[in-house]
Enzyme design. Structure first.
Site, PDB file in Angstrom:
ATOM      1  N   THR A 153      81.568  74.532  66.063  1.00  0.00           N
ATOM      2  CA  THR A 153      81.444  73.127  65.809  1.00  0.00           C
ATOM      3  C   THR A 153      80.423  72.621  67.094  1.00  0.00           C
ATOM      4  OG1 THR A 153      82.984  71.686  67.354  1.00  0.00           O
ATOM      5  CG2 THR A 153      82.887  74.255  68.297  1.00  0.00           C
ATOM      6  N   ASP A 154      80.024  70.903  66.737  1.00  0.00           N
ATOM      7  CA  ASP A 154      79.315  70.970  68.335  1.00  0.00           C
ATOM      8  C   ASP A 154      79.677  70.775  69.423  1.00  0.00           C
ATOM      9  OD1 ASP A 154      81.457  68.596  67.555  1.00  0.00           O
ATOM     10  OD2 ASP A 154      79.617  66.996  67.535  1.00  0.00           O
ATOM     11  N   GLU A 155      80.966  71.002  69.556  1.00  0.00           N
ATOM     12  CA  GLU A 155      81.636  71.335  70.846  1.00  0.00           C
ATOM     13  C   GLU A 155      81.017  72.040  71.544  1.00  0.00           C
ATOM     14  OE1 GLU A 155      85.736  69.677  71.339  1.00  0.00           O
ATOM     15  OE2 GLU A 155      85.393  68.618  68.900  1.00  0.00           O
TER      16      GLU A 155
ATOM     17  N   PRO B 152      92.042  65.996  80.520  1.00  0.00           N
ATOM     18  CA  PRO B 152      91.335  66.425  81.331  1.00  0.00           C
ATOM     19  C   PRO B 152      90.214  67.464  80.821  1.00  0.00           C
ATOM     20  CG  PRO B 152      94.050  67.560  81.047  1.00  0.00           C
ATOM     21  CD  PRO B 152      93.810  66.646  79.940  1.00  0.00           C
TER      22      PRO B 152
ATOM     23  N   ALA C 277      89.055  79.974  59.561  1.00  0.00           N
ATOM     24  CA  ALA C 277      90.094  80.584  60.463  1.00  0.00           C
ATOM     25  C   ALA C 277      90.454  80.161  61.861  1.00  0.00           C
ATOM     26  CB  ALA C 277      90.711  81.497  60.218  1.00  0.00           C
TER      27      ALA C 277
ATOM     28  N   SER D 217      92.196  74.761  65.874  1.00  0.00           N
ATOM     29  CA  SER D 217      91.401  74.264  66.449  1.00  0.00           C
ATOM     30  C   SER D 217      91.664  73.495  67.396  1.00  0.00           C
ATOM     31  CB  SER D 217      91.249  73.600  64.885  1.00  0.00           C
ATOM     32  OG  SER D 217      92.110  73.400  64.131  1.00  0.00           O
TER      33      SER D 217
ATOM     34  N   VAL E  13      96.281  56.208  72.790  1.00  0.00           N
ATOM     35  CA  VAL E  13      94.131  56.163  73.135  1.00  0.00           C
ATOM     36  C   VAL E  13      93.810  56.779  74.763  1.00  0.00           C
ATOM     37  CG1 VAL E  13      92.015  54.852  73.493  1.00  0.00           C
ATOM     38  CG2 VAL E  13      93.441  53.565  71.252  1.00  0.00           C
TER      39      VAL E  13
ATOM     40  N   TYR F  35      89.300  75.595  74.194  1.00  0.00           N
ATOM     41  CA  TYR F  35      89.015  75.460  72.463  1.00  0.00           C
ATOM     42  C   TYR F  35      87.167  75.902  72.368  1.00  0.00           C
ATOM     43  CZ  TYR F  35      87.113  73.367  67.523  1.00  0.00           C
ATOM     44  OH  TYR F  35      86.886  73.348  66.831  1.00  0.00           O
TER      45      TYR F  35
ATOM     46  N   LEU G  40      98.727  80.895  58.026  1.00  0.00           N
ATOM     47  CA  LEU G  40     100.091  79.735  57.781  1.00  0.00           C
ATOM     48  C   LEU G  40     100.448  79.588  59.131  1.00  0.00           C
ATOM     49  CD1 LEU G  40     101.418  80.291  54.457  1.00  0.00           C
ATOM     50  CD2 LEU G  40      99.571  79.194  54.813  1.00  0.00           C
TER      51      LEU G  40
ATOM     52  N   LYS H  41      84.851  78.696  70.855  1.00  0.00           N
ATOM     53  CA  LYS H  41      83.933  79.092  69.826  1.00  0.00           C
ATOM     54  C   LYS H  41      82.856  79.088  69.753  1.00  0.00           C
ATOM     55  CE  LYS H  41      84.977  77.181  65.854  1.00  0.00           C
ATOM     56  NZ  LYS H  41      85.490  77.293  64.006  1.00  0.00           N
TER      57      LYS H  41
HETATM   58  P1  NAD Z   1      93.010  73.254  61.066  1.00  0.00           P
HETATM   59  O1  NAD Z   1      93.489  73.614  61.740  1.00  0.00           O
HETATM   60  O2  NAD Z   1      93.071  72.320  59.848  1.00  0.00           O
HETATM   61  O3  NAD Z   1      92.794  75.104  59.793  1.00  0.00           O
HETATM   62  C1  NAD Z   1      92.928  75.935  60.589  1.00  0.00           C
HETATM   63  C2  NAD Z   1      93.469  77.058  59.983  1.00  0.00           C
HETATM   64  O4  NAD Z   1      93.059  78.387  60.066  1.00  0.00           O
HETATM   65  C3  NAD Z   1      94.945  76.960  59.066  1.00  0.00           C
HETATM   66  O5  NAD Z   1      95.251  77.234  58.032  1.00  0.00           O
HETATM   67  C4  NAD Z   1      95.547  77.828  59.830  1.00  0.00           C
HETATM   68  O6  NAD Z   1      96.555  78.204  59.258  1.00  0.00           O
HETATM   69  C5  NAD Z   1      95.081  79.119  59.690  1.00  0.00           C
HETATM   70  N1  NAD Z   1      94.336  80.374  60.934  1.00  0.00           N
HETATM   71  C6  NAD Z   1      94.970  79.966  62.250  1.00  0.00           C
HETATM   72  N2  NAD Z   1      95.244  80.789  62.803  1.00  0.00           N
HETATM   73  C7  NAD Z   1      94.519  81.881  61.552  1.00  0.00           C
HETATM   74  C8  NAD Z   1      94.618  84.199  62.150  1.00  0.00           C
HETATM   75  N3  NAD Z   1      94.371  84.287  63.636  1.00  0.00           N
HETATM   76  N4  NAD Z   1      94.589  84.087  60.653  1.00  0.00           N
HETATM   77  C9  NAD Z   1      93.813  83.395  59.704  1.00  0.00           C
HETATM   78  N5  NAD Z   1      94.015  82.016  59.670  1.00  0.00           N
HETATM   79  C10 NAD Z   1      94.404  81.399  60.664  1.00  0.00           C
HETATM   80  O7  NAD Z   1      91.553  73.566  61.509  1.00  0.00           O
HETATM   81  P2  NAD Z   1      89.783  72.837  60.761  1.00  0.00           P
HETATM   82  O8  NAD Z   1      89.873  71.163  61.442  1.00  0.00           O
HETATM   83  O9  NAD Z   1      90.213  72.993  59.282  1.00  0.00           O
HETATM   84  O10 NAD Z   1      88.806  73.513  60.950  1.00  0.00           O
HETATM   85  C11 NAD Z   1      88.056  75.227  60.600  1.00  0.00           C
HETATM   86  C12 NAD Z   1      87.339  75.474  61.130  1.00  0.00           C
HETATM   87  O11 NAD Z   1      85.535  74.387  61.229  1.00  0.00           O
HETATM   88  C13 NAD Z   1      87.300  75.714  62.330  1.00  0.00           C
HETATM   89  O12 NAD Z   1      86.211  77.372  62.741  1.00  0.00           O
HETATM   90  C14 NAD Z   1      86.870  74.448  63.138  1.00  0.00           C
HETATM   91  O13 NAD Z   1      86.675  75.450  64.677  1.00  0.00           O
HETATM   92  C15 NAD Z   1      85.394  74.052  62.196  1.00  0.00           C
HETATM   93  N6  NAD Z   1      85.434  72.766  62.958  1.00  0.00           N
HETATM   94  C16 NAD Z   1      86.363  71.546  62.564  1.00  0.00           C
HETATM   95  C17 NAD Z   1      86.207  70.409  62.652  1.00  0.00           C
HETATM   96  C18 NAD Z   1      86.963  69.097  62.565  1.00  0.00           C
HETATM   97  O14 NAD Z   1      86.454  68.477  62.940  1.00  0.00           O
HETATM   98  N7  NAD Z   1      87.906  69.785  61.877  1.00  0.00           N
HETATM   99  C19 NAD Z   1      84.307  70.365  63.202  1.00  0.00           C
HETATM  100  C20 NAD Z   1      83.763  70.467  63.463  1.00  0.00           C
HETATM  101  C21 NAD Z   1      84.304  72.560  62.848  1.00  0.00           C
HETATM  102  P1  TYD Z   2      89.918  64.808  68.499  1.00  0.00           P
HETATM  103  O1  TYD Z   2      90.985  63.822  67.053  1.00  0.00           O
HETATM  104  O2  TYD Z   2      91.849  65.656  68.902  1.00  0.00           O
HETATM  105  O3  TYD Z   2      88.493  65.773  67.863  1.00  0.00           O
HETATM  106  P2  TYD Z   2      88.322  66.366  69.719  1.00  0.00           P
HETATM  107  O4  TYD Z   2      88.763  66.072  70.703  1.00  0.00           O
HETATM  108  O5  TYD Z   2      87.526  67.426  68.733  1.00  0.00           O
HETATM  109  O6  TYD Z   2      87.043  65.530  69.417  1.00  0.00           O
HETATM  110  O7  TYD Z   2      89.939  63.845  69.198  1.00  0.00           O
HETATM  111  C1  TYD Z   2      88.732  62.740  69.302  1.00  0.00           C
HETATM  112  C2  TYD Z   2      88.746  61.881  69.948  1.00  0.00           C
HETATM  113  O8  TYD Z   2      90.279  61.163  70.051  1.00  0.00           O
HETATM  114  C3  TYD Z   2      89.216  62.425  71.871  1.00  0.00           C
HETATM  115  O9  TYD Z   2      87.805  61.587  72.249  1.00  0.00           O
HETATM  116  C4  TYD Z   2      90.092  62.509  71.909  1.00  0.00           C
HETATM  117  C5  TYD Z   2      90.941  61.058  71.428  1.00  0.00           C
HETATM  118  N1  TYD Z   2      91.860  61.437  71.223  1.00  0.00           N
HETATM  119  C6  TYD Z   2      92.748  59.910  71.477  1.00  0.00           C
HETATM  120  O10 TYD Z   2      92.436  59.270  72.259  1.00  0.00           O
HETATM  121  N2  TYD Z   2      93.976  59.921  71.647  1.00  0.00           N
HETATM  122  C7  TYD Z   2      94.516  60.937  70.626  1.00  0.00           C
HETATM  123  O11 TYD Z   2      96.163  60.859  70.607  1.00  0.00           O
HETATM  124  C8  TYD Z   2      93.778  62.069  69.760  1.00  0.00           C
HETATM  125  C9  TYD Z   2      94.650  63.013  69.269  1.00  0.00           C
HETATM  126  C10 TYD Z   2      92.646  61.800  70.494  1.00  0.00           C
END
Ligand code: NAD
Ligand code: TYD
Length: 348
Positions: A127-129, A276, A84, A87, A208, A152, A37, A156
């Site tokens: 993640t694809d990143e 950056p 977890a 992210s 943006v 980040y 949390l 990962k």
């Molecule tokens: P999020 O940030 O919304 O949620 C992360 C959750 O992990 C939260 O509930 C947080 O409380 C919990 N958490 C953080 N540190 C913790 C710890 N030390 N122990 C236990 N719980 C902990 O993230 P999300 O967007 O739901 O992403 C979930 C997973 O999917 C991540 O591993 C992320 O790298 C991966 N992912 C996300 C995306 C995306 O677009 N959001 C895309 C590809 C992969």
């Molecule tokens: P984000 O949702 O942070 O995902 P990721 O960086 O993991 O792809 O950002 C998605 C795209 O949007 C990324 O190219 C950064 C851009 N972005 C903005 O232009 N303005 C914003 O305020 C945020 C949060 C992201």
């Protein structure tokens, strides 16, 4: 793989809470949900699941070896699905340390304790990143070299290599999924889509980064849930699976779509100083998921974004709850000092 009880970590976050809801609705499994949390984790995102007899919530960190060992034994966990993580790329630029602690050390703790407890399968949600950035052509495949660019994605990628090593060295049954950008209900409003929806609803500027032409491949969160579940059940031991939406959009296209959906003017678009090291383009080849596991995305971008905007309009109280104190401090630190480069109207 069939089992009775899985440990889902990070199940109070965006994708994790959608996944817990999916498992409770679609399977007979018991779901143990371990979540620290943090600012990104919210019990409000679990709603009715908290009362569900097959859902067992435990508050705690994946870095706490004693707690992880206890939970695995207490609930006779057979498989771990690790969502977890810290992210958010922008937060990792402000402070990388916690990313290494949770994403690297935390994953190592789950692998170590999972192995000691004899779990049958470990799925790492990646993640694809981890692949870095693309030019105008091509897509990431599972054999694209890891080339992470942000703290980040570096954390990962490190976790992915630990998962690989536990399979290679100890024969642990692991599966790794690498997904593109998700969107949908319960996403914390620090990420592009919910942040822009929230600002548009409040008639605030939509910040943006750079020229707005960075490209992401957007996947509706439910499609990610079905993919993770398919990979957990049927993925090859040691396998890596790319998951993507075939929905490449520039950030400007995404922001303009949101403005149209909520009926607000494009003059709200404000170009701000770039992130950056900002990765230019991500695109995923998910043909292995389709060929081996029969998975494909079901929700197209227009339908998914309309459903997402509707969800945020209907869940203002959730948005208010998660965007209180800490969020406002973060927003001020991230955006107030970011130089504004002009509005959409001025840049044409
Ligand atoms: P999020 O940030 O919304 O949620 C992360 C959750 O992990 C939260 O509930 C947080 O409380 C919990 N958490 C953080 N540190 C913790 C710890 N030390 N122990 C236990 N719980 C902990 O993230 P999300 O967007 O739901 O992403 C979930 C997973 O999917 C991540 O591993 C992320 O790298 C991966 N992912 C996300 C995306 C995306 O677009 N959001 C895309 C590809 C992969
Ligand atoms: P984000 O949702 O942070 O995902 P990721 O960086 O993991 O792809 O950002 C998605 C795209 O949007 C990324 O190219 C950064 C851009 N972005 C903005 O232009 N303005 C914003 O305020 C945020 C949060 C992201």
């Amino acid at each position: 793989m069939d089992c009775n009880t899985v440990l889902v970590t990070g199940g109070a976050g965006f994708i994790g809470s959608n996944f817990v809801r999916y498992l409770l609705a679609e399977t007979p499994l018991h779901v143990v949900n371990l979540d620290a949390l943090t600012y990104a984790g919210n019990l409000a995102s679990l709603g009715d699941c908290l009362e569900h007899p097959r859902h067992h919530f435990v508050k705690g960190s994946i870095t706490n070896a004693g707690l992880v060992a206890h939970v695995l034994r207490q609930y006779a966990v057979e498989g771990i699905i690790n969502f977890a993580a810290e992210s958010h790329v922008d937060r990792s630029i402000l402070g990388p340390q916690v990313f290494v602690e949770t994403n690297v050390q935390g994953t190592l703790t789950l692998l170590t304790e999972g192995r000691a407890a004899g779990i049958r399968r470990f799925l790492q949600v990646s993640t694809d990143e981890v692949y870095g950035s693309l030019g105008d052509e091509g897509r990431f495949t599972e054999s694209t070299p890891l080339s992470a660019n942000s703290p980040y994605s570096a954390s990962k990628a490190a976790a992915d290599l630990l998962v690989r090593a536990f399979h290679h060295t100890y024969g642990m049954e692991t599966v790794t999924t690498r997904c593109s950008n998700n969107y949908g209900p319960y996403q914390f409003p620090e990420k592009l889509i919910p942040l822009m929806i929230m600002n548009a609803l409040a008639d605030k500027p939509l910040p943006v980064y750079g020229d707005g032409l960075n490209v992401r491949d957007w996947l509706y969160v439910r499609d990610h849930c079905t993919a993770v579940w398919a990979a957990f059940r049927q993925g090859r031991p040691g396998g890596v699976y790319n998951i993507g939406g075939n929905n490449e959009k520039t950030n400007l296209e995404v922001v303009r779509t949101i403005l149209r959906q909520v009926g607000k003017p494009e003059s709200l678009i404000t170009f701000v100083r770039d992130r950056p090291g900002h990765d230019r383009r991500y695109a995923i080849d998910s043909s292995r998921m389709t060929a081996e596991l029969g998975w494909r995305p079901e929700v197209d971008f227009d339908g998914g974004i309309a459903a997402t905007v509707r969800w945020y309009l209907e869940h203002r109280e959730w948005l208010d709850q998660v965007s209180s104190g800490e969020y406002r401090r973060y927003y001020a630190e991230m955006y107030d000092r970011r130089e504004r480069l002009g509005t959409a109207a001025r840049l044409g």
